[in-house]
Motif scaffolding. Structure first.
Motif, short mmCIF file in Angstrom:
data_model
loop_
_atom_site.label_atom_id
_atom_site.label_comp_id
_atom_site.label_asym_id
_atom_site.label_seq_id
_atom_site.Cartn_x
_atom_site.Cartn_y
_atom_site.Cartn_z
N ALA A 165 -14.59 -4.75 -17.43
CA ALA A 165 -13.55 -4.50 -16.43
C ALA A 165 -12.84 -3.18 -16.70
O ALA A 165 -12.53 -2.43 -15.77
CB ALA A 165 -12.55 -5.66 -16.42
N ASP A 166 -12.56 -2.88 -17.97
CA ASP A 166 -11.88 -1.62 -18.30
C ASP A 166 -12.74 -0.43 -17.92
O ASP A 166 -12.25 0.56 -17.35
CB ASP A 166 -11.55 -1.57 -19.79
N ALA A 167 -14.03 -0.50 -18.20
CA ALA A 167 -14.92 0.61 -17.86
C ALA A 167 -15.11 0.73 -16.36
O ALA A 167 -15.37 1.82 -15.84
CB ALA A 167 -16.27 0.43 -18.54
N ALA A 168 -14.98 -0.38 -15.65
CA ALA A 168 -15.21 -0.39 -14.20
C ALA A 168 -14.15 0.40 -13.44
O ALA A 168 -14.42 0.87 -12.32
CB ALA A 168 -15.26 -1.82 -13.69
N HIS A 169 -12.95 0.56 -14.00
CA HIS A 169 -11.90 1.29 -13.28
C HIS A 169 -12.39 2.66 -12.83
O HIS A 169 -12.33 3.00 -11.65
CB HIS A 169 -10.66 1.45 -14.18
N ASN A 170 -12.86 3.45 -13.79
CA ASN A 170 -13.27 4.82 -13.47
C ASN A 170 -14.55 4.85 -12.65
O ASN A 170 -14.69 5.69 -11.74
CB ASN A 170 -13.45 5.62 -14.75
N LEU A 171 -15.49 3.95 -12.95
CA LEU A 171 -16.76 3.94 -12.23
C LEU A 171 -16.57 3.62 -10.76
O LEU A 171 -17.16 4.26 -9.88
CB LEU A 171 -17.72 2.94 -12.88
N LEU A 172 -15.75 2.62 -10.47
CA LEU A 172 -15.52 2.24 -9.08
C LEU A 172 -14.66 3.27 -8.35
O LEU A 172 -14.91 3.58 -7.19
CB LEU A 172 -14.87 0.86 -9.02
N GLN A 173 -13.66 3.79 -9.05
CA GLN A 173 -12.80 4.77 -8.38
C GLN A 173 -13.59 6.01 -7.99
O GLN A 173 -13.30 6.63 -6.96
CB GLN A 173 -11.62 5.15 -9.29
N ALA A 174 -14.59 6.36 -8.78
CA ALA A 174 -15.42 7.53 -8.47
C ALA A 174 -16.20 7.36 -7.18
O ALA A 174 -16.65 8.34 -6.58
CB ALA A 174 -16.37 7.82 -9.62
N LEU A 175 -16.36 6.12 -6.73
CA LEU A 175 -17.09 5.85 -5.49
C LEU A 175 -16.20 5.95 -4.26
O LEU A 175 -16.70 5.96 -3.13
CB LEU A 175 -17.70 4.44 -5.53
N LEU A 176 -14.89 6.03 -4.46
CA LEU A 176 -13.93 5.97 -3.36
C LEU A 176 -13.24 7.31 -3.12
O LEU A 176 -13.15 8.13 -4.04
CB LEU A 176 -12.87 4.90 -3.67
N PRO A 177 -12.74 7.53 -1.92
CA PRO A 177 -11.93 8.73 -1.67
C PRO A 177 -10.69 8.73 -2.56
O PRO A 177 -10.16 7.66 -2.89
CB PRO A 177 -11.53 8.59 -0.19
N ASN A 178 -10.24 9.90 -2.94
CA ASN A 178 -9.05 10.01 -3.79
C ASN A 178 -7.79 9.89 -2.94
O ASN A 178 -6.98 10.80 -2.82
CB ASN A 178 -9.06 11.34 -4.54
N ASP A 179 -7.66 8.71 -2.36
CA ASP A 179 -6.60 8.47 -1.38
C ASP A 179 -6.02 7.08 -1.64
O ASP A 179 -6.76 6.10 -1.71
CB ASP A 179 -7.21 8.54 0.03
N PRO A 180 -4.70 6.97 -1.78
CA PRO A 180 -4.11 5.67 -2.12
C PRO A 180 -4.45 4.55 -1.15
O PRO A 180 -4.74 3.43 -1.57
CB PRO A 180 -2.60 5.96 -2.13
#
Length: 223
Positions: A165-180
């Motif tokens: 789960a900790d590693a997934a934060h960055n991996l998943l966020q990299a798939l998404l727009p940098n938008d809140p």
């Protein structure tokens, strides 16, 4: 790029299915308390403990200064109140020593990396707690990955089976727009789906709206 497209398609379809979530009205300090209380605890219990603290003490300053046993009694319905009560008070005292008060609204104005680094220094405040506070209360673009988001993402194939789960934060966020808002929609969509359909045991694939996007469905259920 294929994974990014799938992540956005999942988010869009589930958001349409469950509805758009409104932003929290809690200030960052209140959200920090809420998330710490929520660790390994059901939402209903968390909400009751949060309300109990404010009803009994009236303010976070009063919680900070109260006898620890009284704080523990006020949150007795959550899991591990004997850990959470002193942890909350320790964090509150450290914040007060450094900032002079318990106002964390300054985090809204910091770059997301700086705000995350500031929160992560406190014992018991990990990546998920930090991301929840900064996204939910400060509307900074940082993705929280709880057990539901982690499980659903793994079944979909957005992350590998052995990714923590900790590693997934960055991996998943990299798939998404940098938008809140995009990050918030993704988090809430997968959270709701994990609670209602893609549950831990016996996922309800017959009720799922995204089976065509799901590795688990294709390789386990359909096979």
């Amino acid at each position: 790029m294929a994974l990014s497209a799938r992540a956005l398609a999942v988010s869009q379809r589930l958001t349409e299915n469950y509805g758009v979530s409104t932003w929290s009205k809690k200030d960052p300090m209140s959200m920090l308390v809420d998330i710490i209380l929520s660790h390994r605890t059901k939402d209903e219990q968390t909400a009751a403990a949060y309300d109990s603290l404010l009803k009994k003490f009236g303010s976070w300053e009063a919680v900070r200064d109260a006898p620890t046993n009284e704080v523990q009694d006020a949150i007795a319905n959550v899991n591990w109140p004997e850990v959470k009560a002193p942890r909350l008070q320790t964090i509150m005292r450290q914040i007060t020593e450094e900032r002079g008060n318990l106002d964390l609204n300054f985090l809204r104005e910091l770059p997301v990396e700086e705000a995350a680094a500031w929160l992560n220094r406190f014992e018991g405040v990990g990546p998920k707690t930090t991301a929840c506070v900064l996204l939910f209360s400060c509307q900074l673009p940082l993705l929280p990955v709880d057990v539901h988001v982690h499980r659903v993402s793994g079944r979909l194939g957005l992350i590998g089976k052995k990714v923590t789960a900790d590693a997934a934060h960055n991996l998943l966020q990299a798939l998404l727009p940098n938008d809140p808002r995009s990050i918030y929609n993704f988090h809430k969509a997968l959270l709701r789906h994990g609670q209602r359909v893609c549950v831990y045991e016996h996922p309800r694939c017959g009720k799922c709206a995204i089976t065509d996007l799901c590795d688990y469905y294709k390789t386990v259920v359909k096979a």
